[in-house]
Scaffold this motif. Sequence first.
Motif, mmCIF file in Angstrom:
data_model
loop_
_atom_site.group_PDB
_atom_site.id
_atom_site.type_symbol
_atom_site.label_atom_id
_atom_site.label_comp_id
_atom_site.label_asym_id
_atom_site.label_seq_id
_atom_site.Cartn_x
_atom_site.Cartn_y
_atom_site.Cartn_z
ATOM 1 N N GLY A 174 -11.683 -3.811 -4.405
ATOM 2 C CA GLY A 174 -12.606 -3.747 -5.351
ATOM 3 C C GLY A 174 -13.175 -2.759 -6.113
ATOM 4 O O GLY A 174 -12.209 -1.870 -6.680
ATOM 5 N N ASP A 175 -14.043 -1.638 -6.200
ATOM 6 C CA ASP A 175 -14.454 -0.887 -6.399
ATOM 7 C C ASP A 175 -14.437 0.527 -5.502
ATOM 8 O O ASP A 175 -14.861 2.068 -5.807
ATOM 9 N N THR A 176 -13.712 0.318 -4.608
ATOM 10 C CA THR A 176 -13.352 1.774 -3.464
ATOM 11 C C THR A 176 -11.832 1.667 -3.371
ATOM 12 O O THR A 176 -11.018 1.016 -3.639
ATOM 13 N N ILE A 177 -11.481 3.306 -3.006
ATOM 14 C CA ILE A 177 -10.577 3.524 -2.377
ATOM 15 C C ILE A 177 -10.797 3.208 -0.317
ATOM 16 O O ILE A 177 -10.736 3.300 0.032
ATOM 17 N N ALA A 178 -9.419 2.038 -0.605
ATOM 18 C CA ALA A 178 -8.927 2.384 0.536
ATOM 19 C C ALA A 178 -8.094 2.029 1.581
ATOM 20 O O ALA A 178 -8.004 2.434 2.946
ATOM 21 N N PHE A 179 -7.230 2.927 0.855
ATOM 22 C CA PHE A 179 -5.999 3.743 1.619
ATOM 23 C C PHE A 179 -5.390 5.479 0.572
ATOM 24 O O PHE A 179 -5.366 4.554 -0.721
ATOM 25 N N ALA A 180 -5.552 6.042 0.491
ATOM 26 C CA ALA A 180 -5.051 7.671 -0.207
ATOM 27 C C ALA A 180 -4.410 8.359 0.583
ATOM 28 O O ALA A 180 -4.504 8.578 1.991
ATOM 29 N N GLY A 181 -2.359 8.174 0.350
ATOM 30 C CA GLY A 181 -2.117 8.674 1.823
ATOM 31 C C GLY A 181 -0.436 8.388 0.313
ATOM 32 O O GLY A 181 0.318 8.984 0.207
ATOM 33 N N ALA A 182 0.594 8.851 2.204
ATOM 34 C CA ALA A 182 1.803 8.840 1.830
ATOM 35 C C ALA A 182 2.308 7.468 1.293
ATOM 36 O O ALA A 182 1.615 6.570 2.323
ATOM 37 N N GLU A 183 3.581 7.394 0.828
ATOM 38 C CA GLU A 183 3.403 5.435 0.305
ATOM 39 C C GLU A 183 4.417 4.922 1.334
ATOM 40 O O GLU A 183 3.817 3.393 1.779
ATOM 41 N N ILE A 184 4.943 5.890 2.610
ATOM 42 C CA ILE A 184 5.474 4.941 3.551
ATOM 43 C C ILE A 184 5.007 5.097 4.935
ATOM 44 O O ILE A 184 4.824 4.412 6.179
ATOM 45 N N ASP A 185 3.096 5.092 4.296
ATOM 46 C CA ASP A 185 2.354 5.639 5.521
ATOM 47 C C ASP A 185 0.637 4.222 5.251
ATOM 48 O O ASP A 185 0.306 3.966 5.752
ATOM 49 N N ILE A 186 1.546 3.721 4.140
ATOM 50 C CA ILE A 186 1.092 1.979 3.541
ATOM 51 C C ILE A 186 0.725 1.266 4.926
ATOM 52 O O ILE A 186 1.829 0.782 5.048
ATOM 53 N N PRO A 187 -0.468 0.681 5.218
ATOM 54 C CA PRO A 187 -0.925 -0.083 6.304
ATOM 55 C C PRO A 187 0.184 -1.031 5.690
ATOM 56 O O PRO A 187 -0.322 -1.600 4.814
ATOM 57 N N GLU A 188 -0.117 -2.084 6.958
ATOM 58 C CA GLU A 188 0.590 -3.711 6.882
ATOM 59 C C GLU A 188 -0.178 -4.363 5.610
ATOM 60 O O GLU A 188 0.746 -4.730 5.013
ATOM 61 N N ARG A 189 -1.826 -4.206 6.140
ATOM 62 C CA ARG A 189 -2.508 -4.923 5.645
ATOM 63 C C ARG A 189 -2.826 -5.012 4.430
ATOM 64 O O ARG A 189 -3.181 -6.097 3.537
ATOM 65 N N PHE A 190 -1.905 -4.030 3.365
ATOM 66 C CA PHE A 190 -2.063 -4.201 2.359
ATOM 67 C C PHE A 190 -0.418 -4.606 1.190
ATOM 68 O O PHE A 190 -0.136 -4.402 0.391
ATOM 69 N N ASP A 191 0.323 -4.913 2.587
ATOM 70 C CA ASP A 191 1.828 -5.633 1.578
ATOM 71 C C ASP A 191 1.504 -6.305 0.633
ATOM 72 O O ASP A 191 2.569 -6.728 0.091
ATOM 73 N N GLN B 251 -12.987 12.562 -4.643
ATOM 74 C CA GLN B 251 -12.185 13.138 -3.830
ATOM 75 C C GLN B 251 -11.669 11.818 -3.789
ATOM 76 O O GLN B 251 -11.884 10.556 -4.072
ATOM 77 N N LEU B 252 -9.903 11.305 -3.205
ATOM 78 C CA LEU B 252 -9.298 10.782 -2.882
ATOM 79 C C LEU B 252 -9.207 10.479 -1.588
ATOM 80 O O LEU B 252 -8.238 11.767 -0.817
ATOM 81 N N LYS B 253 -9.964 10.035 -0.802
ATOM 82 C CA LYS B 253 -9.684 9.526 0.060
ATOM 83 C C LYS B 253 -9.972 7.749 0.487
ATOM 84 O O LYS B 253 -11.079 7.600 0.071
ATOM 85 N N SER B 254 -9.868 7.165 1.904
ATOM 86 C CA SER B 254 -10.910 6.009 2.100
ATOM 87 C C SER B 254 -11.836 6.176 2.142
ATOM 88 O O SER B 254 -12.533 7.449 2.988
ATOM 89 N N GLY B 255 -12.451 5.061 2.057
ATOM 90 C CA GLY B 255 -14.071 5.298 1.515
ATOM 91 C C GLY B 255 -14.959 5.534 0.617
ATOM 92 O O GLY B 255 -15.713 5.117 0.157
#
Length: 400
Positions: free
Chosen positions: A33-50, A361-365
């Motif tokens: 939606g309008d929110t950053i849900a994850f920001a970090g290294a690509e290898i650390d993307i949580p499975e729920r974003f698959d 900032q680039l961070k979750s939430g």
Amino acid sequence: MSDCYILTDARLAPMHLEGEAGYSQSGAIGVEGDTIAFAGAEIDIPERFDQMPRRPLGGRLVTPGLIDCHTHLVYHGSRAREFEMRQTGASYEEIMRAGGGIFSTVKATRSATDEELLAGALTRIDRLISDGTTTVEIKSGYGLDLETELRMLRVARMIEQHRPIRICTTFLGAHAFPKHMEADDYLTEICLPAMEAAAAEGLVDAVDGFCETVGFSARQIERVFEHAAKLGLPVKIHAEQLSDQGGAILAARHRALSADHLEFLSDEGVAAMAAAGTVAVLLPGAFYMLKETRKPPVEKLREAGVPMALATDSNPGSSPMTSLLLAMNMGAILFGLSPQECLEGVTDNAARALGLSQVGQLKSGMRADLNIWDVTDPAELTYRMGDAPLQQRIFGGVTC
């Protein structure tokens, strides 16, 4: 309408990560939606974003959307002739005392229609948008009467209906006072009642004042601040631009969001701002345009841990600039800021100067206000002289 997706193969420039100016490669941002849900290294993307769609960026730089935390964008008329006067030796104070300066803009702004004010503001906003700006603060202060001060703020609020941008409004009735009035009488009869009316109409997010020999004394600005406190409004200040009037110390005492300009800031002012958490907003455009020679005490601010923001101070008299990228370059060249400090100055620290907690900032939430730049090195944004290698601008998760 916003949706859900992952930006991959990105160089991220998150603010205030200890020892980290950005991921050198393979960064990712998940947007819901309008929110950053994850920001970090690509290898650390949580499975729920698959299952989310992925948008590879080819190693491009991603930053928060830029924030211009000090502007006077709603006005009418031009002051190019006064530029000519300065080029022949007239000072800012001399122009004002001769009846020029702000008073010519006040006259033009009072006579303009709302449609004319909006059209001019949108033209300037479009230039900022092209630089990747997603949040802009706009001050009143070219009315010096109740009606025009309120009209300026209404027009500023209208901009969001026409452009994908966030507008923060600041009441700057204490910008100057009419020549036929004493300063205290103006505050009593016009400025403070106009502040009340603006607050009652929901037109104002903060209150500002010009504390200077050609403006208002610290005692008079304190009246403005005390009235703002009664209305539950945070305060800011134009301070120590042309002389040291103790404005920054006053601002710190009232827990001001920011003190702006600061070329003549004292050591006591630095200490007070550090203790209060007041942001120093540096305005290199006005410093450049007015050919000032005394610089803000950047090293002392840095040593004291005072957060430093940068802004255009876009206005018709002393800083007719509509590029935050140019302000970044000027902040580095004129004031000695590092490229990282310049980037923080138009993102995280600029958000703090406006009292905003969900952008910068680039961070979750955080809100998904993002810029994708056609560069890989964050220093490019400061190094280029007003150039805008912007590939995409995302506002609230939507590319625009």
